[in-house]
Design an enzyme around this catalytic site. Structure first.
Site, PDB file in Angstrom:
ATOM      1  N   GLY A 183     -66.922  40.995  57.282  1.00 38.94           N
ATOM      2  CA  GLY A 183     -67.720  39.824  56.958  1.00 38.94           C
ATOM      3  C   GLY A 183     -66.906  38.793  56.189  1.00 38.94           C
ATOM      4  N   ASP A 184     -67.420  38.415  55.032  1.00 36.48           N
ATOM      5  CA  ASP A 184     -66.736  37.428  54.185  1.00 36.48           C
ATOM      6  C   ASP A 184     -66.082  38.087  52.977  1.00 36.48           C
ATOM      7  OD1 ASP A 184     -69.259  38.140  53.200  1.00 36.48           O
ATOM      8  OD2 ASP A 184     -69.395  36.326  51.990  1.00 36.48           O
TER       9      ASP A 184
END
Length: 283
Positions: free
Chosen positions: A185-186
């Site tokens: 993800g981030d």
């Protein structure tokens, strides 16, 4: 009888060349977990190649004994000896090609296709080859509001943002000293070797100053900030503990506001209690 002997010597020489190359391939395929095993593996490869070449030379010399000139049939043994060397060189060229392809596959397996940074497999590989008592600083970075950007503007814009952030983070990578991973993800992990707490905090400040800014993503202009959690190894390097502590510190940094970092420090009186300090507000 002499022709049979020369034939057997030639076949033996070619067989030894094949066994040597196969053995080298087999040994190079064994993963080296430490520098000591890597050095040992390299030494064994050198010994195999040396013994193979010496044995081939000995067989070639044996086939040439008693043949002072071409009239006594020395041309055939010379030709076989030369062909054997050529075959060996060809096999080693193939070996180099195979090793190059293996390195390319390893690079693809260890790199994140979107950001170009190392991925989770690359991080696992790093921990597997990390020294037991390595002095490390682990920084866990997470982008703020990334989920809302994905939900409102779409995953395409989210991918563009991750790509841009990855480009900014790559400048902090240093071979043999700092490694940057996108773990999902981030979320990004930066591992710095031989890094003190002060140096880790300075690094966090530089990263926040670089990544907390306005991004132009196609027709969108988005201001995005990051949060960083920091922890340091003390004694034995434990990947699970370090990642968990850095992740915990990162969530505390989020609670303090945007563009901040926190350092995880366990209280000596209670191992389950943690305090965080050294917060930074990105301008």
């Amino acid at each position: 009888m002499e022709e049979v002997q020369n034939y057997l010597l030639a076949m033996s020489s070619i067989l030894i060349a094949g066994i040597a190359v196969y053995s080298v391939l087999l040994i190079l395929g064994i993963p080296s977990l430490t520098q000591r095993t890597k050095a040992l593996r390299t030494g064994v490869v050198v010994i195999i190649i040396g013994v193979g070449l010496w044995t081939m030379h000995a067989l070639g010399s044996l086939s040439l004994q008693g043949k002072p000139d071409f009239r006594e049939g020395v041309l055939f043994p010379y030709a076989v000896y030369g062909i054997t060397i050529a075959v060996l060189l060809f096999l080693f060229s193939r070996l180099r090609l195979l090793l190059g392809e293996r390195d390319q596959l390893k690079e693809l397996a260890y790199k994140d296709a979107l950001t170009g940074l190392l991925n989770k497999n690359g991080m696992d590989h790093f921990w597997d080859h990390c020294k037991e008592n390595e002095q490390l600083a682990v920084l866990f970075l997470d982008l703020n509001r990334f989920k809302s950007i994905n939900d409102t503007l779409g995953h395409h814009v989210g991918d563009l943002l991750l790509e841009a952030v990855g480009g900014k983070l790559s400048q902090f990578s240093s071979k043999g000293k700092r490694h940057i991973f996108r773990v999902g993800g981030d979320e990004f992990v930066i591992v710095a070797k031989r890094c003190s707490q002060k140096e880790a905090e300075q690094l966090a400040v530089k990263i926040l100053e670089t990544t907390t800014c306005k991004y132009k993503l196609e027709q969108h202009h988005l201001f995005v900030s990051a949060s960083i959690g920091i922890t340091l190894s003390h004694g034995k390097t434990e990947r699970g503990r370090l990642l968990k502590e850095a992740d915990t510190a990162m969530y505390n940094a989020k609670q303090l506001g945007t563009g901040r970092y926190s350092v995880y420090k366990p209280d000596t009186a209670n191992a389950d209690y943690a305090k965080w300090y050294g917060n930074f507000k990105a301008k």
